[in-house]
Design an enzyme around this catalytic site. Structure first.
Site, PDB file in Angstrom:
ATOM      1  N   TYR A 145       0.872  -1.185   0.000  1.00 19.56           N
ATOM      2  CA  TYR A 145       0.000   0.000   0.000  1.00 19.56           C
ATOM      3  C   TYR A 145       0.899   1.222   0.000  1.00 19.56           C
ATOM      4  O   TYR A 145       1.797   1.325   0.839  1.00 19.56           O
ATOM      5  CB  TYR A 145      -0.890  -0.013   1.240  1.00 19.56           C
ATOM      6  CG  TYR A 145      -1.798   1.186   1.398  1.00 19.56           C
ATOM      7  CD1 TYR A 145      -1.559   2.144   2.397  1.00 19.56           C
ATOM      8  CD2 TYR A 145      -2.905   1.391   0.565  1.00 19.56           C
ATOM      9  CE1 TYR A 145      -2.392   3.243   2.555  1.00 19.56           C
ATOM     10  CE2 TYR A 145      -3.742   2.502   0.730  1.00 19.56           C
ATOM     11  CZ  TYR A 145      -3.482   3.413   1.728  1.00 19.56           C
ATOM     12  OH  TYR A 145      -4.298   4.516   1.888  1.00 19.56           O
ATOM     13  N   ASP A 240       9.292   2.505  -0.570  1.00 16.87           N
ATOM     14  CA  ASP A 240       8.285   3.144   0.275  1.00 16.87           C
ATOM     15  C   ASP A 240       8.599   2.750   1.714  1.00 16.87           C
ATOM     16  O   ASP A 240       8.232   1.660   2.160  1.00 16.87           O
ATOM     17  CB  ASP A 240       6.880   2.697  -0.147  1.00 16.87           C
ATOM     18  CG  ASP A 240       5.815   3.303   0.755  1.00 16.87           C
ATOM     19  OD1 ASP A 240       4.621   3.176   0.430  1.00 16.87           O
ATOM     20  OD2 ASP A 240       6.177   3.893   1.793  1.00 16.87           O
ATOM     21  N   LYS A 268       5.012   8.753   8.932  1.00 12.29           N
ATOM     22  CA  LYS A 268       4.798   8.137  10.243  1.00 12.29           C
ATOM     23  C   LYS A 268       5.836   8.570  11.290  1.00 12.29           C
ATOM     24  O   LYS A 268       5.800   9.713  11.764  1.00 12.29           O
ATOM     25  CB  LYS A 268       4.713   6.611  10.091  1.00 12.29           C
ATOM     26  CG  LYS A 268       3.473   6.177   9.254  1.00 12.29           C
ATOM     27  CD  LYS A 268       3.308   4.684   9.198  1.00 12.29           C
ATOM     28  CE  LYS A 268       2.289   4.264   8.162  1.00 12.29           C
ATOM     29  NZ  LYS A 268       0.898   4.262   8.653  1.00 12.29           N
TER      30      LYS A 268
HETATM   31  P1  KE4 Z   1      -0.618   8.044   4.831  1.00 16.71           P
HETATM   32  O1  KE4 Z   1      -1.120   8.852   3.633  1.00 16.71           O
HETATM   33  O2  KE4 Z   1      -1.725   7.222   5.466  1.00 16.71           O
HETATM   34  O3  KE4 Z   1       0.138   8.906   5.838  1.00 16.71           O
HETATM   35  O4  KE4 Z   1       0.476   7.018   4.299  1.00 16.71           O
HETATM   36  C1  KE4 Z   1       0.140   6.137   3.276  1.00 16.71           C
HETATM   37  C2  KE4 Z   1       1.086   4.948   3.351  1.00 16.71           C
HETATM   38  C3  KE4 Z   1       2.109   4.860   2.424  1.00 16.71           C
HETATM   39  N1  KE4 Z   1       2.991   3.831   2.464  1.00 16.71           N
HETATM   40  C4  KE4 Z   1       2.893   2.854   3.402  1.00 16.71           C
HETATM   41  C5  KE4 Z   1       3.883   1.740   3.415  1.00 16.71           C
HETATM   42  C6  KE4 Z   1       1.859   2.908   4.372  1.00 16.71           C
HETATM   43  O5  KE4 Z   1       1.760   1.920   5.303  1.00 16.71           O
HETATM   44  C7  KE4 Z   1       0.942   3.963   4.345  1.00 16.71           C
HETATM   45  C8  KE4 Z   1      -0.223   4.054   5.314  1.00 16.71           C
HETATM   46  N2  KE4 Z   1      -0.366   2.954   6.211  1.00 16.71           N
HETATM   47  C9  KE4 Z   1      -1.713   2.651   6.657  1.00 16.71           C
HETATM   48  C10 KE4 Z   1      -1.694   1.481   7.637  1.00 16.71           C
HETATM   49  N3  KE4 Z   1      -0.835   0.421   7.271  1.00 16.71           N
HETATM   50  C11 KE4 Z   1      -2.363   3.855   7.252  1.00 16.71           C
HETATM   51  C12 KE4 Z   1      -3.574   3.592   8.100  1.00 16.71           C
HETATM   52  C13 KE4 Z   1      -4.796   4.289   7.515  1.00 16.71           C
HETATM   53  O6  KE4 Z   1      -4.990   4.225   6.280  1.00 16.71           O
HETATM   54  O7  KE4 Z   1      -5.551   4.887   8.318  1.00 16.71           O
END
Ligand code: KE4
Length: 431
Positions: A145, A240, A268
């Site tokens: 993701y 990523d 994060k």
């Molecule tokens: P954000 O846009 O949610 O800050 O980051 C996206 C993202 C990008 N790359 C990786 C590897 C990520 O894990 C994420 C976001 N992670 C999820 C949970 N695994 C966020 C939780 C949510 O969507 O509320």
């Protein structure tokens, strides 16, 4: 007997006002058959809901809270920054300091741009890769993701996987068609795809340790193979590291595995729980970003001084000697003892771990790709989640997410966690 009257009341109102009552789908607890607890506050390794119930927290806001909740240094830094003004839309000393720390910490970073989320970081890195190579296609991996930008909502992990959304309405086929999503850890599939579209692939995006199908480490040679393919094909390798950055090592997975990507996405932990992301890499690439180059990306609150203060305080605290060794010991102990407890109770699980991120898959394993992760028994996971919550354990409400251990989790917390899991497995192993 714990009550959840206040959680239920607040969530009922939220359901009227926000889709699913939440501002991000995974928080709706759709996969675990419960209404989410409404959280009032966090302290150290714990969160407290609006009914006063306390939980040992392994979500850690989905990764950022590696120091635990309300760390005194982070809170003080945020208070001090806010008192000087919350945003200026102008260069500030803090963002330059954070950029310097990132460039010094992450091996492949020569230059970096701060943004407001992991999604923005990945979206911008993809635009840069396409702009720099003049190529349209992108390769990603099933179950990974990279945020919710159009091009990445193909066979995506995290909430897309949890909600079993095949793609996403609203993403035109013309866009989705430019994304090739391949099985994780499958170099043959990558080689075949590159042969099928010679000279058309701008970048290979990969979570160097997958966290969004549950934790899946790279197979030996996988990351090296991607680096080799990119060198031969002239496409960019993009790590990523939104989860793995400052999680699996100070310098992220790229320092752990010794592979240098061309671009890296971060988020994060580097924001300490406030909205911060970043992307960066080779100077010749980043120099193509406006205003020094033609590839455009912008953001009103990018490099926000209060968010940057939280990030700086977090990274400064993480430089304390022995922190990553301690996180490694805690993660290894927890993974090992959870697996041993399940074995004692005759329950089939597979525990994947890298550093202080791990997943307990409700299946025998091994789990090296999305297809194998999807072999997990989701009904058994739901029961495990519900029973652990009742025991005061706040786990990710999805089989396809990670547990995160923080510096605030003490040995007694880990022992309590394993004992609770063993009691749950003893009670439910027949189900
Ligand atoms: P954000 O846009 O949610 O800050 O980051 C996206 C993202 C990008 N790359 C990786 C590897 C990520 O894990 C994420 C976001 N992670 C999820 C949970 N695994 C966020 C939780 C949510 O969507 O509320």
């Amino acid at each position: 007997m714990p009550t959840f009257a206040n959680s239920e009341g607040v969530f009922k109102t939220a359901l009227q006002l926000m889709p699913g009552g939440v501002n991000s789908p995974v928080r709706a607890w759709g996969a675990v058959g419960l209404s989410p607890r409404v959280i009032a506050r966090g302290e150290g390794p714990r969160v407290y809901d609006v009914d006063g119930n306390s939980y040992l927290d392994y979500v850690g806001s989905w990764g950022p809270l590696i120091l635990g909740h309300a760390h005194p240094r982070v809170v003080a830094a945020v208070q001090e920054a806010a008192a000087r003004g919350t945003s200026f839309g102008a260069p500030t000393p803090g963002e330059a300091e954070l950029a310097r720390m990132l460039v010094e910490a992450v091996p492949s970073l020569e230059m970096v741009r701060l943004v407001n989320s992991g999604t923005e970081a990945c979206m911008s890195a993809l635009r840069l890769a396409r702009g720099a190579t003049g190529r349209p296609r992108v390769i990603k991996f099933d179950g990974c993701y990279h945020g919710h930008a159009d091009s990445f909502l193909v066979a995506a992990g995290s909430g897309v996987l949890t909600q079993a959304i095949p793609g996403s309405p609203g993403v035109p086929a013309e866009i989705a068609g430019l994304t090739l999503s391949l099985p994780y850890n499958d170099l043959e599939a990558v080689e075949k795809a590159l042969k099928q579209y010679p000279g058309e692939v701008a970048a290979i995006f990969v979570e160097p340790v997958a966290g969004n199908m549950g934790v899946v480490p790279p197979a030996p040679g996988f990351l090296e193979g991607l680096r080799r393919f990119c060198d031969n094909e002239g496409c960019l390798l993009v790590f990523d590291e939104v989860i793995t950055g400052f999680r699996v090592a100070w310098g992220g997975a790229q320092s752990l595995y010794g592979i240098k990507p061309d671009l890296t996405c971060l988020g994060k932990i580097m924001g300490g729980g406030l909205p911060v992301g970043a992307y960066g890499g080779r100077r010749d690439l980043m120099g193509q970003m406006a205003p020094s180059g033609p590839v455009y990306q912008a953001g009103t609150l990018s490099g926000n001084p209060v968010a940057v203060a939280a990030g700086l305080a977090t990274l400064e605290a993480l430089q304390e000697p022995g922190i990553y060794e301690s996180l490694e010991e805690k993660g290894a102990w927890l993974a090992r003892e959870l697996a041993a407890a399940a074995a004692r109770q005759g329950v089939l699980v597979s525990v994947n771990r890298v550093g202080s991120m791990l997943t307990v898959f409700c299946t025998e394993g091994p789990i090296s790709c999305l297809k194998e992760a999807k072999g997990s028994d989701l009904s058994r996971f739901q029961t495990f989640f519900q029973e652990m919550l009742a025991a005061g354990l706040y786990l990710a409400p999805s089989q396809f997410e990670a547990w995160f251990v923080s510096t605030a989790h003490q040995q007694g917390d880990l022992e309590y966690t394993v004992a609770a899991a063993e009691r749950v497995w003893a009670r439910t192993s027949g189900r």
